[in-house]
Write a protein that holds these residues in place. Structure first.
Motif, short mmCIF file in Angstrom:
data_model
loop_
_atom_site.label_atom_id
_atom_site.label_comp_id
_atom_site.label_asym_id
_atom_site.label_seq_id
_atom_site.Cartn_x
_atom_site.Cartn_y
_atom_site.Cartn_z
N UNK A 285 6.17 18.46 -0.83
CA UNK A 285 6.85 17.21 -1.20
C UNK A 285 5.94 15.99 -1.05
N UNK A 286 5.05 16.02 -0.09
CA UNK A 286 4.09 14.92 0.09
C UNK A 286 3.19 14.80 -1.13
N UNK A 287 2.68 15.94 -1.57
CA UNK A 287 1.80 15.93 -2.75
C UNK A 287 2.55 15.47 -4.00
N UNK A 288 3.84 15.78 -4.07
CA UNK A 288 4.63 15.41 -5.24
C UNK A 288 4.80 13.90 -5.37
N UNK A 289 4.89 13.18 -4.24
CA UNK A 289 5.14 11.75 -4.30
C UNK A 289 3.87 10.91 -4.46
N UNK A 290 2.71 11.47 -4.25
CA UNK A 290 1.46 10.70 -4.31
C UNK A 290 1.27 9.98 -5.65
N UNK A 291 1.52 10.60 -6.81
CA UNK A 291 1.35 9.86 -8.07
C UNK A 291 2.22 8.59 -8.16
N UNK A 292 3.43 8.63 -7.61
CA UNK A 292 4.28 7.43 -7.62
C UNK A 292 3.69 6.34 -6.74
N UNK A 293 3.15 6.73 -5.59
CA UNK A 293 2.52 5.76 -4.70
C UNK A 293 1.28 5.15 -5.34
N UNK A 294 0.51 5.94 -6.07
CA UNK A 294 -0.66 5.43 -6.78
C UNK A 294 -0.22 4.44 -7.85
N UNK A 295 0.81 4.77 -8.62
CA UNK A 295 1.31 3.86 -9.66
C UNK A 295 1.74 2.52 -9.05
N UNK A 296 2.46 2.59 -7.93
CA UNK A 296 2.89 1.36 -7.27
C UNK A 296 1.69 0.55 -6.81
N UNK A 297 0.74 1.21 -6.18
CA UNK A 297 -0.47 0.52 -5.72
C UNK A 297 -1.17 -0.18 -6.88
N UNK A 298 -1.34 0.52 -7.98
CA UNK A 298 -2.03 -0.04 -9.14
C UNK A 298 -1.26 -1.21 -9.75
N UNK A 299 0.07 -1.12 -9.76
CA UNK A 299 0.90 -2.18 -10.35
C UNK A 299 0.92 -3.44 -9.49
N UNK A 300 0.73 -3.30 -8.20
CA UNK A 300 0.86 -4.44 -7.30
C UNK A 300 -0.38 -5.33 -7.25
N UNK A 301 -1.54 -4.77 -7.48
CA UNK A 301 -2.75 -5.59 -7.46
C UNK A 301 -3.04 -6.17 -6.10
N UNK A 302 -3.94 -7.14 -6.08
CA UNK A 302 -4.42 -7.71 -4.82
C UNK A 302 -3.38 -8.54 -4.08
N UNK A 303 -2.41 -9.09 -4.79
CA UNK A 303 -1.44 -9.99 -4.15
C UNK A 303 -0.11 -9.33 -3.85
#
Length: 165
Positions: free
Chosen positions: A63-81
């Motif tokens: 389940x941890x591996x399954x959620x990583x792509x969503x966390x990456x998408x969120x990280x990328x969408x949020x940017x530096x601020x």
């Protein structure tokens, strides 16, 4: 024995519960010093003042591996601020976690908690000590909520709204 432990820790397959914020001691998180992918200590205090999504995980946890792509998408969408995603691996082998993070393109900060992992999760409201476990911490350092189990896009969207208020 290892299978039994993995079953207990991967409670995310069976239970996806939110924790009450009064059960979450963010001071324990900010006072922790964990290990970076370069093997050097990383003081969690350095993340204070930013909205955080702190995700506890392990390489062996499906389940941890399954959620990583969503966390990456969120990280990328949020940017530096925006919101800072921090992956806290419940492991002690830096090289293995570094290889996994690279192979899975985990572009957000990843640290290793080793023996501190389960006590830290418990301080952050995860009494059973299962993974995946995610805590949402506001700019003021106070917990806004948490989730035991897989975080999905809708969970992260709701957390983003609360964290950016």
């Amino acid at each position: 024995m290892i299978r039994k432990l993995a079953s207990i820790l991967c409670l995310g397959l069976l239970a996806t519960t939110a924790q009450a914020t009064e059960d979450i001691d963010t001071a324990a998180f900010f006072s922790a010093s964990l290990t970076g992918l370069d093997g050097q200590p990383v003081a969690m205090e350095r993340f204070r003042g930013r909205p955080l999504i702190v995700n506890f995980w392990a390489r062996w946890c499906a389940p941890c591996r399954e959620e990583i792509p969503e966390l990456i998408r969120l990280h990328d969408a949020q940017g530096a601020d925006g919101i800072e995603v921090i992956g806290v691996a419940l492991e002690s082998q830096v090289e293995g976690v570094r290889e996994f993070a690279t192979a899975n393109d985990m572009r957000y900060p990843v640290v290793l908690a080793a023996k501190q992992g389960i006590p830290l999760m418990k301080a952050l409201g995860n009494a059973p000590g299962g993974v995946p476990y995610t805590v949402y911490i506001g700019r003021d350092g106070q917990a806004l909520g948490s989730k035991l189990g897989i975080v999905r896009a809708d969970d992260l969207a709701a957390a983003t709204q609360a964290l950016l208020k």
